[in-house]
Design a protein around this motif. Structure first.
Motif, PDB file in Angstrom:
ATOM      1  N   LEU A  16      -5.894  10.795 -12.291  1.00  0.00           N
ATOM      2  CA  LEU A  16      -5.323   9.475 -12.550  1.00  0.00           C
ATOM      3  C   LEU A  16      -5.798   8.864 -13.863  1.00  0.00           C
ATOM      4  CD1 LEU A  16      -5.364   7.914  -8.959  1.00  0.00           C
ATOM      5  CD2 LEU A  16      -3.832   9.625  -9.958  1.00  0.00           C
ATOM      6  N   GLN A  17      -6.404   9.674 -14.717  1.00  0.00           N
ATOM      7  CA  GLN A  17      -6.687   9.264 -16.090  1.00  0.00           C
ATOM      8  C   GLN A  17      -6.325  10.367 -17.081  1.00  0.00           C
ATOM      9  OE1 GLN A  17     -10.339   7.176 -16.981  1.00  0.00           O
ATOM     10  NE2 GLN A  17     -10.466   6.308 -14.921  1.00  0.00           N
ATOM     11  N   VAL A  95     -10.891  12.359  -7.953  1.00  0.00           N
ATOM     12  CA  VAL A  95     -10.392  11.065  -8.416  1.00  0.00           C
ATOM     13  C   VAL A  95     -11.550  10.083  -8.476  1.00  0.00           C
ATOM     14  CG1 VAL A  95      -8.796   9.170  -7.940  1.00  0.00           C
ATOM     15  CG2 VAL A  95      -8.136  11.539  -7.422  1.00  0.00           C
ATOM     16  N   ASP A  99     -10.871   1.594 -10.904  1.00  0.00           N
ATOM     17  CA  ASP A  99      -9.855   1.734 -11.941  1.00  0.00           C
ATOM     18  C   ASP A  99     -10.431   1.536 -13.342  1.00  0.00           C
ATOM     19  OD1 ASP A  99      -7.937   2.136  -9.996  1.00  0.00           O
ATOM     20  OD2 ASP A  99      -7.449   0.011  -9.834  1.00  0.00           O
ATOM     21  N   LYS A 244       2.346  10.030  -9.356  1.00  0.00           N
ATOM     22  CA  LYS A 244       1.001   9.475  -9.228  1.00  0.00           C
ATOM     23  C   LYS A 244       0.036  10.194 -10.168  1.00  0.00           C
ATOM     24  CE  LYS A 244      -2.210   6.974  -7.030  1.00  0.00           C
ATOM     25  NZ  LYS A 244      -2.290   5.493  -7.171  1.00  0.00           N
ATOM     26  N   THR A 247       0.030   8.760 -13.636  1.00  0.00           N
ATOM     27  CA  THR A 247      -0.280   7.333 -13.736  1.00  0.00           C
ATOM     28  C   THR A 247      -1.716   7.139 -14.206  1.00  0.00           C
ATOM     29  OG1 THR A 247       1.272   6.826 -11.947  1.00  0.00           O
ATOM     30  CG2 THR A 247      -0.377   5.153 -12.478  1.00  0.00           C
ATOM     31  N   TYR A 248      -1.891   6.291 -15.214  1.00  0.00           N
ATOM     32  CA  TYR A 248      -3.219   5.984 -15.747  1.00  0.00           C
ATOM     33  C   TYR A 248      -3.763   4.781 -14.975  1.00  0.00           C
ATOM     34  CZ  TYR A 248      -6.868   4.982 -19.212  1.00  0.00           C
ATOM     35  OH  TYR A 248      -8.072   4.758 -19.848  1.00  0.00           O
ATOM     36  N   ALA A 249      -4.680   5.045 -14.052  1.00  0.00           N
ATOM     37  CA  ALA A 249      -5.115   4.040 -13.089  1.00  0.00           C
ATOM     38  C   ALA A 249      -5.682   2.765 -13.728  1.00  0.00           C
ATOM     39  CB  ALA A 249      -6.139   4.653 -12.131  1.00  0.00           C
ATOM     40  N   GLU A 297       1.429   0.688  -6.516  1.00  0.00           N
ATOM     41  CA  GLU A 297       1.772   1.355  -7.776  1.00  0.00           C
ATOM     42  C   GLU A 297       2.873   0.598  -8.509  1.00  0.00           C
ATOM     43  OE1 GLU A 297      -0.665   3.927  -5.547  1.00  0.00           O
ATOM     44  OE2 GLU A 297       1.168   2.884  -4.946  1.00  0.00           O
TER      45      GLU A 297
END
Length: 626
Positions: A16-17, A95, A99, A244, A247-249, A297
């Motif tokens: 997620l990054q 993960v 965030d 997902k 996606t850059y959290a 999201e």
């Protein structure tokens, strides 16, 4: 030419990054860190000799490999079948909690023997900053540190204390690490790669397995929030996980794809960097994610869009919104080429950054306002400052919708009066009017209504080609454009209006081939670039949605099912499909998976609404692809 895997012969993992691609033979040939849009650590996908990679494969001369995701997760398993045994490479990225943006990211590779005995060869060859930054290699008993001037990568050995007999390793003349790992049935070992760290310590198997369990629990727990239970549940779930992963959290931004410079035509120049967040893609995502029940999201993307609206710059020639941004919201996307890299299968130039960022594409205003309106209907209502920013944006649209723009497809052929740009300006003003009236917000309603209606009249008069009996790409041509498949979806025209059904028939005659859909005919509408391209997968799924809306359910379902056969072994799609069915362009592409979700939701709903006892059959015209 060096050996390159097919674009489709990859799976995707991420935290997620950032994200990495893994081939069906267990090679990590693309990984940028610490963010999606950072320089590469492994880039063999774009230059097999100079790009860098992580390889783990059997030493046996002959083996067969298979690849799958653990169900309902982003944990990727590559299985190897040899004469002496069966082994697995299990790849995942834990993960991070929270965030917060981080420089430290882990790629864990578990290696295990399932049956018999098997020996794996390991080759770790990082190449920092697209291969431009040299590094030094420091090997210890617990692992390796690859240290560059600005970057570092540590490799921790996943093992037990008495593992000396399992293999050997050495540093070669290039500073790469090579090794062998001999395993018997039931044994699990492996590697844990970490960016941003410069010290290494041993990682015990039990700890690595806990990371594996935590990652599986995260993904299965997240997917449990999906509300779709229709006919294509497995494909929709895989598409949701893929979105997902992109996606850059820390900001909620969605990248268009995790890759750069994968060609739309092998050997051609249509090689773009998609590791950024397009306003258009983010806007579409809000609707798609809400339709699956992923409100957090969708809210994150809506906030990201809201922030971009707040930042609007009246002095920018491309309008108050930029076409695309980096995942942190900045807009420094200067395009450059990497002349030292050969490109995927010789497809040069290799581009990083994206020169289209400064283009004026009017459609993004409609897409942004449409998504904010959808969020508004789901309780994501902007506050006072947010409404003032939206009002300023709509005032700009009302005063600028009539100017030529570069169009949705980022062509390099100059500005035109594109019909789709006008259509989405109509959407922007229409959604603004709805938001203002539904909540009594102050706004110049008469001006917005006057301009909205003027756009409608102009499209009906100038966007319509009497000769083609269809809506056209722009006012100075009779070329068709599949972006206009969205006309009924956004409510501009009813799906049964004779003008629309005539347009749909014309598109089928010119742009549809065996259910696959081209964006437009580049031969008839020069786009400033050499070469051709494949059919555009987004447009094929939007064609399904249009057919479903028009009540052509047999054709819509067959088209959808045929399109699913072009996905790869994991259900992933790139940007385009080539002449022989190969996947082309950046991979996987968010646009395509968003459109797949939208088509699955719309078609499933229309099928459910069909009257009971309706005879299901496949027509001859549907089999012919018409």
């Amino acid at each position: 030419m060096a050996d390159y895997p097919l674009i489709a012969d990859h799976g995707l993992i991420g935290d997620l990054q950032t994200a990495a691609l893994v081939t069906t033979e267990g090679t990590v040939d693309w990984w940028c860190a610490p963010r999606f849009d950072s320089p590469s650590v492994f880039g063999a996908l774009l230059d097999a000799e100079r790009g860098g990679h992580l390889k783990t494969r059997p030493t046996a001369e002959a083996f067969t490999s298979k690849q799958l995701y653990l169900p309902d997760t982003a944990v990727l398993v590559t299985r190897f079948l040899t004469a002496g045994g069966v082994g697995e490479v299990v790849d995942f990225m834990p993960v991070a909690a929270g965030d917060t943006a981080s420089d430290r990211h882990r790629l864990v590779r578990l290696v295990r023997c399932v049956r018999g005995e098997i020996t794996f060869a390991i080759h770790i060859a990082p190449r920092f900053d697209y291969g431009r930054e040299p590094h030094k290699t420091h090997a210890t008993d617990d692992g390796v540190v690859f240290e560059g001037a600005r970057n570092a990568l540590t490799v921790r050995l996943i093992r037990e204390p008495d593992d000396e007999h399992l293999g050997r390793s050495w540093v070669d003349d290039n500073g790469d690490v090579r090794g062998e790992l001999r395993l018997a049935a039931g044994q699990v070992r492996g590697l844990a790669l970490e960016t941003g760290a410069r010290q290494v310590r041993e990682l015990r198997v039990a700890e690595a397995l806990r990371l594996f369990d935590d990652t599986v629990d995260f993904w299965s727990g997240w997917l449990a929030g999906c509300t779709y239970d229709g006919r294509w549940r497995e494909m929709v779930h895989r598409s949701a996980i893929t979105l997902k992963l992109m996606t850059y959290a820390p900001t909620g931004a969605l990248v268009a794809a995790p890759t750069a410079a994968l060609p739309e035509q092998l050997g051609g120049e249509r090689n773009w960097d998609y590791r950024y967040t397009w306003v258009r893609d983010a806007s579409f995502s809000v609707y798609s994610l809400l339709s699956l029940g992923f409100t957090d999201e969708a809210a994150g993307l809506a906030r990201w869009l809201r922030d971009r609206v707040h930042e609007q710059n009246e002095k920018d020639s491309s309008g108050p919104l930029r076409l695309m941004y980096r995942v942190d919201g900045s807009s420094d996307l200067i395009e450059e080429t990497l002349p030292h890299w050969s490109g995927y299968r010789g497809s040069a130039p290799v581009r990083i950054g994206n020169g289209a960022a400064g283009q004026l594409q009017l459609d993004i205003y409609g897409e942004a306002l449409d998504s904010l309106y959808v969020g508004h209907r789901h309780g994501l209502i902007p506050g006072h400052q947010g409404w003032l920013a939206i009002r300023d944006l709509l005032d700009w649209v009302a005063g600028n919708w009539s100017q030529p723009d570069e169009g949705i497809w980022e062509t390099r052929g100059g500005r035109q009066n594109f019909t789709y740009g006008r259509l989405m300006c109509w959407v922007a003003l229409d959604r603004g009017l709805r938001m203002a009236t539904e909540h009594g917000r102050p706004a110049p309603l008469e001006n917005w209504r006057r301009e909205r209606d003027a756009i409608y009249d102009e499209i009906m008069q100038r966007g319509w080609s009497p000769g083609r009996k269809a809506f056209r790409q722009h006012y100075e041509t009779d070329v068709l454009d599949s972006s206009l498949l969205r006309m009924p979806t956004v409510g501009f025209i009813t799906p049964t209006d004779p003008m629309w059904t005539s347009t749909l028939r014309a598109m089928e005659d010119e742009l549809v081939t065996d259910s696959l859909v081209y964006r437009y005919d580049p031969g008839a509408s020069p786009d400033g670039l050499r070469g051709d391209e494949g059919t555009f997968s987004l447009c094929t799924f939007q064609y399904v949605t249009a057919l479903a809306g028009a009540g052509e359910l047999d054709k819509a379902r067959l088209t959808f099912e045929k399109m699913l056969t072009y996905g790869n072994h994991l259900g992933l799609f790139s940007e385009e499909i080539g002449l022989t069915g190969e996947q082309l362009g950046n991979f996987p592409q968010a646009f395509t998976h968003l459109a797949l979700i939208d088509a699955a939701v719309a078609l499933n709903q229309r099928l459910d609404e069909a009257r009971p006892g309706r005879r299901r059959h496949t027509t001859v015209s549907a089999v012919r692809g018409r």
